[in-house]
Every structure is written in C-alpha cells, then in structure tokens.
Scaffold this motif. Structure first.
Motif, PDB file in Angstrom:
ATOM      1  N   TYR A 111      -1.975  -1.114  -3.985  1.00  0.00           N
ATOM      2  CA  TYR A 111      -3.100  -0.264  -3.599  1.00  0.00           C
ATOM      3  C   TYR A 111      -2.573   1.128  -3.264  1.00  0.00           C
ATOM      4  O   TYR A 111      -1.492   1.256  -2.688  1.00  0.00           O
ATOM      5  CB  TYR A 111      -3.794  -0.806  -2.342  1.00  0.00           C
ATOM      6  CG  TYR A 111      -4.199  -2.253  -2.433  1.00  0.00           C
ATOM      7  CD1 TYR A 111      -5.324  -2.645  -3.166  1.00  0.00           C
ATOM      8  CD2 TYR A 111      -3.464  -3.239  -1.767  1.00  0.00           C
ATOM      9  CE1 TYR A 111      -5.690  -3.981  -3.242  1.00  0.00           C
ATOM     10  CE2 TYR A 111      -3.832  -4.574  -1.835  1.00  0.00           C
ATOM     11  CZ  TYR A 111      -4.937  -4.940  -2.577  1.00  0.00           C
ATOM     12  OH  TYR A 111      -5.296  -6.255  -2.639  1.00  0.00           O
ATOM     13  N   LEU A 140     -10.416  -0.109   2.257  1.00  0.00           N
ATOM     14  CA  LEU A 140      -9.411  -0.962   1.615  1.00  0.00           C
ATOM     15  C   LEU A 140      -9.159  -2.227   2.432  1.00  0.00           C
ATOM     16  O   LEU A 140      -9.114  -3.335   1.896  1.00  0.00           O
ATOM     17  CB  LEU A 140      -8.104  -0.180   1.424  1.00  0.00           C
ATOM     18  CG  LEU A 140      -6.926  -0.990   0.904  1.00  0.00           C
ATOM     19  CD1 LEU A 140      -7.218  -1.555  -0.492  1.00  0.00           C
ATOM     20  CD2 LEU A 140      -5.648  -0.150   0.858  1.00  0.00           C
ATOM     21  N   VAL A 185       0.867  -1.177   0.000  1.00  0.00           N
ATOM     22  CA  VAL A 185       0.000   0.000   0.000  1.00  0.00           C
ATOM     23  C   VAL A 185       0.906   1.230   0.000  1.00  0.00           C
ATOM     24  O   VAL A 185       1.805   1.337   0.840  1.00  0.00           O
ATOM     25  CB  VAL A 185      -0.894   0.022   1.264  1.00  0.00           C
ATOM     26  CG1 VAL A 185      -1.735   1.289   1.314  1.00  0.00           C
ATOM     27  CG2 VAL A 185      -1.771  -1.231   1.336  1.00  0.00           C
TER      28      VAL A 185
END
Ligand SMILES: Nc1ncnc2c1ncn2[C@@H]1O[C@H](COP(=O)(O)OP(=O)(O)OP(=O)(O)O)[C@@H](O)[C@H]1O
Length: 195
Positions: free
Chosen positions: A171, A189, A128
């Motif tokens: 992400y 998320l 991420v």
C-alpha cells in the motif's frame, strides 16, 4: 495471530506523521528508531559491540555514544554503515520479535525507516510505504535537518531509491498534500486493512 504491518518510506517523506496518526487511532507501534536508541545506552552489550568495531572515539567522556560523530562516520562511508547495521541487526531483530510475540493486539505497526534495507520486510505481513516527490523529499529534509543540498542528497542516497520501495509496497500513502490529506488516507487505508 497478530498481523504485522511494516511502515516505511524514504528519509523525510512523512512517515512520522503517518505513525503519529496510527498511534492516535490506537494502534501499537514498534518504533525501530526508539529501539535502536535504547539499545545504544551506555554500557549495553550492543554499544560495547559497536565500540569494539568503531573504537572508543565514538564515545564521549562519560562513556555515552556520541551520536553525531557516529552519524558522520556512517553517512560518509558505506562500509561503516554496512558494519553498523550488521552489528546492531541481531539485537534489533530480537527486541522486535519479542514485542510481536508478546502482544495481544490484532495488528501491530512496525515503523522502520530502513525496513527494506535491513531485511525487516520479511518480518511483516503487509507493507505501507509513505512517499512524496523527490523534490518535496529534498526540500523537507533540508529544512527539517538544516542541511546543505549536497548533505541532503548524500543522506537520501544512503537509502534504497524511493521508487524501488514504492514497487515493493502493498500500500502507498502519498504525502505530497497537506498533513490532513495524508492523515485522511491513513484512516481510509487502515479501515480497510483492519476489517
Ligand atoms: N504532508 C506533509 N505536508 C507538508 N510537510 C510535511 C508533510 N508530511 C511531513 N512533512 C514535513 O516533512 C518533514 C519530514 O517529515 P517526517 O519527519 O514525518 O518524515 P519521516 O519520513 O518520518 O522522516 P525520517 O524517516 O527521516 O524520520 C517534517 O518536517 C514534516 O513536518
């Protein structure tokens, strides 16, 4: 089998806010900065190795690491940064791996500002990246650390470009909005990742 989620971003792009949010959601966080700090305690093997390379000048009169002096050395000279990373890398990697190997959690978050730069991305299953516009990054860094524009730019440039990290991410979290807006993205998320 534990899933390791790498969490990174650029300097001052809002990663700590995301990390706090994940900790509040109950996730175990492996904090690379905290591990680095602990490894640099007085008389540790790691600090001895750092001192061997940089000299006793980086210690204060009590034998503790003078962190602002070391920071100055590494931000002003790329070779110094490379060598500090090279010296600390095996210590950090081994501490992180032992936390991963010993956790009972389904997911752990590996929070590391230089996850890509230091090659820790390979320890992660998913990554991420917390990102914001270059202007917001510069403004946030300047006001948080009370730095001049040129010092802020120097620090930003010591890391990989943010847009390059964005391309390597699985992400993205966009931190340009409010803290709450960012936190809502994190909740959404991780509801997806955790299911
Ligand atoms: N969504 C946001 N809106 C406004 N300000 C924010 C937001 N997120 C973070 N900030 C502010 O920007 C600054 C940098 O954020 P933070 O410390 O979370 O960055 P970081 O990515 O963890 O940085 P570093 O890797 O340098 O530790 C802080 O002063 C923080 O309060």
């Amino acid at each position: 089998m534990v899933k390791v989620i790498g969490l990174t971003g650029g300097i001052a792009t809002g990663k700590s806010n995301v990390s706090d949010c994940l900790a509040k959601m109950g996730y175990q966080i492996i904090d690379a900065d905290k591990i680095t700090y602990q490894l640099q305690q007085k008389d540790s093997d790691c600090l001895n190795a750092i001192t061997k390379y940089f000299g006793n000048d980086i210690l204060d009169k009590n034998g503790e690491l003078n962190r602002s002096h070391l920071a100055k050395l590494v931000f002003e000279n790329k070779d110094n940064l490379t060598n500090l990373v090279r010296i600390m890398d095996p210590y950090i990697r081994s501490d992180v791996q032992s936390i991963i190997d010993n956790t009972n959690e389904k997911i752990v978050i590996f929070d590391a500002p230089t996850l890509f730069e230091n090659g820790y991305a390979f320890m992660c299953d998913r990554i991420v990246v917390v990102t914001c516009t270059p202007m917001n990054q510069l403004n946030r860094l300047q006001s948080r650390n009370n730095l001049s524009i040129s010092d802020s730019i120097k620090r930003i440039k010591s890391q990989w470009p943010l847009n390059f990290k964005e391309k390597l991410a699985d992400y993205l979290i966009d931190s340009n909005g409010s803290i709450m807006q960012t936190r809502n993205q994190v909740i959404k998320l991780f509801n997806k990742i955790d299911n």
